[in-house]
Design a protein around this motif. Structure first.
Motif, PDB file in Angstrom:
ATOM      1  N   GLN A  75       8.420  63.196  12.445  1.00  0.00           N
ATOM      2  CA  GLN A  75       8.720  63.517  11.046  1.00  0.00           C
ATOM      3  C   GLN A  75       9.920  64.449  10.920  1.00  0.00           C
ATOM      4  OE1 GLN A  75       5.601  64.352   8.178  1.00  0.00           O
ATOM      5  NE2 GLN A  75       4.074  63.821   9.727  1.00  0.00           N
ATOM      6  N   LEU A  76       9.993  65.457  11.776  1.00  0.00           N
ATOM      7  CA  LEU A  76      11.145  66.359  11.735  1.00  0.00           C
ATOM      8  C   LEU A  76      12.433  65.615  12.044  1.00  0.00           C
ATOM      9  CD1 LEU A  76       9.580  69.450  13.520  1.00  0.00           C
ATOM     10  CD2 LEU A  76      10.377  69.367  11.141  1.00  0.00           C
ATOM     11  N   GLY A  77      12.379  64.686  13.000  1.00  0.00           N
ATOM     12  CA  GLY A  77      13.561  63.903  13.341  1.00  0.00           C
ATOM     13  C   GLY A  77      13.970  62.937  12.237  1.00  0.00           C
ATOM     14  N   VAL A  78      12.985  62.365  11.557  1.00  0.00           N
ATOM     15  CA  VAL A  78      13.266  61.382  10.486  1.00  0.00           C
ATOM     16  C   VAL A  78      13.671  62.077   9.189  1.00  0.00           C
ATOM     17  CG1 VAL A  78      12.228  59.626   8.984  1.00  0.00           C
ATOM     18  CG2 VAL A  78      11.780  59.585  11.441  1.00  0.00           C
ATOM     19  N   PHE A  79      12.901  63.079   8.770  1.00  0.00           N
ATOM     20  CA  PHE A  79      13.080  63.685   7.444  1.00  0.00           C
ATOM     21  C   PHE A  79      13.689  65.089   7.455  1.00  0.00           C
ATOM     22  CE2 PHE A  79       9.036  61.161   7.123  1.00  0.00           C
ATOM     23  CZ  PHE A  79       9.549  60.094   6.438  1.00  0.00           C
ATOM     24  N   GLY A  80      13.700  65.731   8.610  1.00  0.00           N
ATOM     25  CA  GLY A  80      14.140  67.121   8.671  1.00  0.00           C
ATOM     26  C   GLY A  80      13.051  68.092   8.249  1.00  0.00           C
ATOM     27  N   GLU A  81      11.870  67.572   8.000  1.00  0.00           N
ATOM     28  CA  GLU A  81      10.711  68.375   7.588  1.00  0.00           C
ATOM     29  C   GLU A  81       9.451  67.565   7.843  1.00  0.00           C
ATOM     30  OE1 GLU A  81      11.007  68.986   3.361  1.00  0.00           O
ATOM     31  OE2 GLU A  81      10.759  66.866   2.904  1.00  0.00           O
ATOM     32  N   VAL A  82       8.297  68.227   7.819  1.00  0.00           N
ATOM     33  CA  VAL A  82       7.023  67.534   7.926  1.00  0.00           C
ATOM     34  C   VAL A  82       6.573  67.199   6.508  1.00  0.00           C
ATOM     35  CG1 VAL A  82       4.621  67.701   8.663  1.00  0.00           C
ATOM     36  CG2 VAL A  82       6.438  68.686  10.085  1.00  0.00           C
ATOM     37  N   ARG A  83       6.539  65.910   6.190  1.00  0.00           N
ATOM     38  CA  ARG A  83       6.167  65.470   4.830  1.00  0.00           C
ATOM     39  C   ARG A  83       4.724  65.025   4.737  1.00  0.00           C
ATOM     40  NH1 ARG A  83      11.074  61.677   2.535  1.00  0.00           N
ATOM     41  NH2 ARG A  83      12.685  63.283   2.643  1.00  0.00           N
ATOM     42  N   TYR A  84       4.202  64.498   5.820  1.00  0.00           N
ATOM     43  CA  TYR A  84       2.836  63.944   5.814  1.00  0.00           C
ATOM     44  C   TYR A  84       1.963  64.766   6.735  1.00  0.00           C
ATOM     45  CZ  TYR A  84       5.307  59.826   4.007  1.00  0.00           C
ATOM     46  OH  TYR A  84       6.069  58.977   3.275  1.00  0.00           O
ATOM     47  N   GLY A  85       0.775  65.088   6.240  1.00  0.00           N
ATOM     48  CA  GLY A  85      -0.230  65.740   7.068  1.00  0.00           C
ATOM     49  C   GLY A  85       0.054  67.068   7.615  1.00  0.00           C
TER      50      GLY A  85
END
Length: 135
Positions: free
Chosen positions: A125-135
């Motif tokens: 998630q950090l690699g994809v979005f730059g943040e944790v979005r889910y869970g």
């Protein structure tokens, strides 16, 4: 009194291949399946793989940094309708995710490669979005 300490870690190619393989296997086998609907890819042009097909469970293949498409946010009534897709590269997304981890988690990974499904999911998630979005 507070002082920062900077630690330089220069992992070997073998460390990266093992880390990529272990993280992607964890991601694919349940670490991220609650938000990832599918991960697809075409045969990368100009890359040679055994049987001509790359594997998301091979560290050597993942280190080649081929592009994958992650679909997420499926409509709850029709899983073929995604609210979003994102293209990432197999090495870059993990590298970027690890860079954004907290220092204590980075130290654990660097020292012994010890992580669980939650850690692997957060790295993705950090690699994809730059943040944790889910869970």
């Amino acid at each position: 009194m507070s002082r920062d300490i900077t630690i330089k870690f220069d992992p070997s190619d073998e460390w990266w291949k093992n880390t990529l393989e272990n993280l992607w296997v964890t991601i694919l086998e349940g670490g991220s399946n609650y938000w990832v609907d599918s991960i697809d890819y075409d045969k990368p042009k100009g890359m040679l793989f055994k049987d001509d097909i790359p594997s998301l469970k091979s560290g050597a293949h993942l280190a080649e940094n081929f592009e994958v498409t992650i679909s997420h946010g499926a409509d709850e009534w029709d899983s073929r309708i995604y609210s979003d897709t994102v293209k990432v590269k197999t090495f870059d997304v993990i590298y970027d995710g690890i860079k954004l981890l907290s220092d204590d988690v980075k130290m654990t990974i660097m020292n012994n490669g010890d992580w669980d499904a939650n850690d692997a999911d957060h790295i993705l998630q950090l690699g994809v979005f730059g943040e944790v979005r889910y869970g």
